[in-house]
Design a protein around this motif. Structure first.
Motif, PDB file in Angstrom:
ATOM      1  N   ALA A 120      24.477  13.932  11.452  1.00  0.00           N
ATOM      2  CA  ALA A 120      24.030  13.566  12.762  1.00  0.00           C
ATOM      3  C   ALA A 120      25.001  13.764  13.678  1.00  0.00           C
ATOM      4  O   ALA A 120      26.105  13.951  13.394  1.00  0.00           O
ATOM      5  CB  ALA A 120      23.322  12.349  13.009  1.00  0.00           C
ATOM      6  N   GLU A 121      24.676  13.722  15.208  1.00  0.00           N
ATOM      7  CA  GLU A 121      25.712  13.612  16.154  1.00  0.00           C
ATOM      8  C   GLU A 121      25.822  12.148  16.769  1.00  0.00           C
ATOM      9  O   GLU A 121      25.000  11.545  17.001  1.00  0.00           O
ATOM     10  CB  GLU A 121      25.077  14.681  17.422  1.00  0.00           C
ATOM     11  CG  GLU A 121      24.926  16.291  16.776  1.00  0.00           C
ATOM     12  CD  GLU A 121      24.405  16.976  17.894  1.00  0.00           C
ATOM     13  OE1 GLU A 121      25.208  17.880  18.333  1.00  0.00           O
ATOM     14  OE2 GLU A 121      23.255  16.792  18.346  1.00  0.00           O
ATOM     15  N   ASN A 122      27.070  12.196  17.196  1.00  0.00           N
ATOM     16  CA  ASN A 122      27.684  10.893  17.860  1.00  0.00           C
ATOM     17  C   ASN A 122      27.092  11.071  19.407  1.00  0.00           C
ATOM     18  O   ASN A 122      27.472  11.801  19.968  1.00  0.00           O
ATOM     19  CB  ASN A 122      29.033  10.673  17.753  1.00  0.00           C
ATOM     20  CG  ASN A 122      29.615   9.530  18.343  1.00  0.00           C
ATOM     21  OD1 ASN A 122      29.280   9.351  19.417  1.00  0.00           O
ATOM     22  ND2 ASN A 122      30.096   8.856  17.476  1.00  0.00           N
ATOM     23  N   SER A 222      29.061   5.379  21.462  1.00  0.00           N
ATOM     24  CA  SER A 222      29.785   5.814  20.624  1.00  0.00           C
ATOM     25  C   SER A 222      29.654   5.722  19.023  1.00  0.00           C
ATOM     26  O   SER A 222      30.000   6.071  18.114  1.00  0.00           O
ATOM     27  CB  SER A 222      31.206   5.760  20.948  1.00  0.00           C
ATOM     28  OG  SER A 222      31.435   4.148  20.807  1.00  0.00           O
ATOM     29  N   ASN A 223      28.761   4.171  19.060  1.00  0.00           N
ATOM     30  CA  ASN A 223      28.346   3.916  17.678  1.00  0.00           C
ATOM     31  C   ASN A 223      26.915   4.330  17.267  1.00  0.00           C
ATOM     32  O   ASN A 223      26.321   3.670  16.471  1.00  0.00           O
ATOM     33  CB  ASN A 223      28.830   2.499  17.555  1.00  0.00           C
ATOM     34  CG  ASN A 223      30.330   2.147  17.470  1.00  0.00           C
ATOM     35  OD1 ASN A 223      30.847   2.852  16.848  1.00  0.00           O
ATOM     36  ND2 ASN A 223      30.600   1.092  18.108  1.00  0.00           N
ATOM     37  N   VAL A 224      26.410   5.160  17.857  1.00  0.00           N
ATOM     38  CA  VAL A 224      25.086   5.532  17.623  1.00  0.00           C
ATOM     39  C   VAL A 224      24.972   7.149  17.166  1.00  0.00           C
ATOM     40  O   VAL A 224      25.489   8.023  17.807  1.00  0.00           O
ATOM     41  CB  VAL A 224      24.126   5.312  18.926  1.00  0.00           C
ATOM     42  CG1 VAL A 224      22.715   5.809  18.697  1.00  0.00           C
ATOM     43  CG2 VAL A 224      24.218   4.102  19.511  1.00  0.00           C
ATOM     44  N   ARG A 227      19.729  12.592  15.959  1.00  0.00           N
ATOM     45  CA  ARG A 227      19.241  13.690  15.439  1.00  0.00           C
ATOM     46  C   ARG A 227      17.863  13.934  15.921  1.00  0.00           C
ATOM     47  O   ARG A 227      17.178  13.095  16.006  1.00  0.00           O
ATOM     48  CB  ARG A 227      19.152  13.755  13.838  1.00  0.00           C
ATOM     49  CG  ARG A 227      18.684  15.184  13.448  1.00  0.00           C
ATOM     50  CD  ARG A 227      18.543  15.091  11.817  1.00  0.00           C
ATOM     51  NE  ARG A 227      19.669  14.500  11.099  1.00  0.00           N
ATOM     52  CZ  ARG A 227      19.333  13.339  10.417  1.00  0.00           C
ATOM     53  NH1 ARG A 227      18.164  12.944  10.277  1.00  0.00           N
ATOM     54  NH2 ARG A 227      20.342  12.768   9.553  1.00  0.00           N
ATOM     55  N   ASP A 228      17.772  15.203  16.556  1.00  0.00           N
ATOM     56  CA  ASP A 228      16.374  15.603  17.265  1.00  0.00           C
ATOM     57  C   ASP A 228      15.918  14.471  18.300  1.00  0.00           C
ATOM     58  O   ASP A 228      15.031  14.118  18.282  1.00  0.00           O
ATOM     59  CB  ASP A 228      15.407  15.760  16.164  1.00  0.00           C
ATOM     60  CG  ASP A 228      15.954  16.764  15.221  1.00  0.00           C
ATOM     61  OD1 ASP A 228      16.374  17.757  15.623  1.00  0.00           O
ATOM     62  OD2 ASP A 228      15.500  16.660  14.103  1.00  0.00           O
ATOM     63  N   VAL A 232      19.325   7.818  14.497  1.00  0.00           N
ATOM     64  CA  VAL A 232      19.070   8.049  12.874  1.00  0.00           C
ATOM     65  C   VAL A 232      20.070   6.903  12.199  1.00  0.00           C
ATOM     66  O   VAL A 232      20.006   6.484  11.049  1.00  0.00           O
ATOM     67  CB  VAL A 232      19.352   9.270  12.525  1.00  0.00           C
ATOM     68  CG1 VAL A 232      18.133  10.192  13.089  1.00  0.00           C
ATOM     69  CG2 VAL A 232      20.604   9.882  12.597  1.00  0.00           C
ATOM     70  N   CYS A 233      21.204   6.257  12.781  1.00  0.00           N
ATOM     71  CA  CYS A 233      21.925   5.455  12.153  1.00  0.00           C
ATOM     72  C   CYS A 233      22.792   4.643  13.373  1.00  0.00           C
ATOM     73  O   CYS A 233      23.411   5.101  14.078  1.00  0.00           O
ATOM     74  CB  CYS A 233      22.941   6.150  11.308  1.00  0.00           C
ATOM     75  SG  CYS A 233      23.707   5.235  10.261  1.00  0.00           S
TER      76      CYS A 233
END
Length: 322
Positions: A120-122, A222-224, A227-228, A232-233
């Motif tokens: 995923a992306e930050n 920055s702690n997230v 995706r799309d 997601v985390c």
């Protein structure tokens, strides 16, 4: 980001950690590029590692035991693991799985753990490339996630592992005192007597908080991982504690506009406005936060004048609220 707390390890030590966690059959070969340091964090070192079977995992290593850290950072990795367990058991907020934990310090001189890599992306990295609508949607989702985390209740205020105290005023003021003591120990230039008097003079509003709640505290964009257009985390849970939900990162900008626009977060959280007492508490929390931001530079080895100037300006803004 660079920090003297990052406990980087040799390739041989990383291979030994993989062997201990996953077995010899999964140790990467000595050829090829199988490890990449993830550099966005500012405390622990983290590596993305490709195992021999092609799976990607993340290894997170705590600072070496002889490295001086701030008082609230001691035992941070144990706090993170406890936070992940709590979140997974009592919410639907997505957090990493934990594959293996080694707290012995036999390899790398500190604790470490492995988790699967999340593709995923930050959000903090890609935020500026997103449209205002996309940012609004993710900020709202972050507000909803933060609210759900804050539904977890505890027995006392303070560290997740204890010992705790019955009152939030005593807990928060002890947190402040620990930060000021950390600054004094490293010779950070501050008017400590004035700061202590300021916190004490405005502490009555803290008595409004009577129920210990799970607080992530470090839940910045920055702690997230996204995706799309979806979260997601949530990562990096080492600063969690039992406290007042209003101390969460998403509320910082309600009194310090230099941290962004909090409207979408507040809407997602379901809190369109703060009460007068909450505004008073948020002033204290912002002052505490900006003190942490300044004093931690001495513990990270940060000497760049640009960052120090920015942090000093944020502290000045927090003090101006009084």
């Amino acid at each position: 980001m660079e920090s003297i707390t990052k406990n980087r390890q040799s390739l041989d030590t990383l291979r030994a950690m993989v062997a201990r966690a996953y077995g010899d059959d999964h140790v990467p070969s000595r050829t090829g590029r199988w490890v990449h340091e993830l550099r966005h964090g500012w405390f622990n070192v983290a590596y993305r590692i490709r195992l021999r079977d092609g799976r990607h995992v993340v290894l997170k290593i705590a600072p070496a035991r002889d490295v001086d850290v701030m008082t609230y950072e001691r035992g941070a990795m144990a706090t993170e693991l406890a936070a992940i367990e709590l979140i997974r058991a009592r919410t639907t907020v997505p957090v990493p799985d934990v594959d293996f934990v080694d707290a012995s310090g036999e390899l790398g001189g500190a604790g470490w753990f492995f988790m699967p890599y999340v593709d995923a992306e930050n959000y903090g990295v890609i935020r500026s490339a997103l449209s205002a609508c996309e940012q609004d949607r993710l900020d709202g989702a972050l507000g909803r996630a933060t609210r759900e985390l804050n539904t977890i209740t505890g027995e006392a205020f303070g560290p997740l592992a204890g010992p705790g105290v019955a009152g939030w005023r005593a807990c928060f003021l002890s947190m402040v005192e620990a930060v000021l003591a950390d600054g004094s120990r490293r010779g950070v230039d501050l008017d400590y007597a004035r700061l202590r008097a300021l916190f004490a003079a405005h502490a009555d509003c803290l008595d409004e908080v009577t129920e210990p709640r799970f607080v992530e505290w470090d839940l910045w964009d920055s702690n997230v991982l996204t995706r799309d257009g979806e979260i997601v985390c949530i990562i990096d849970h080492e600063r969690a504690f039992w406290g007042d939900p209003l101390i969460e990162a998403g509320f910082v900008a309600t009194r310090l506009p230099s941290f962004g626009n909090p409207a979408a977060f507040l809407r997602g959280y379901g809190k369109p406005a703060l009460t007068p007492g909450e505004h008073d508490r948020r002033r204290l929390y912002n002052l505490h936060l900006t003190l942490v931001m300044l004093i931690e530079t001495a513990y990270r080895g940060v000497t760049g004048p640009r960052h120090l100037s920015w942090v000093r300006a944020r502290l000045a803004e927090a003090l101006a609220l009084f």
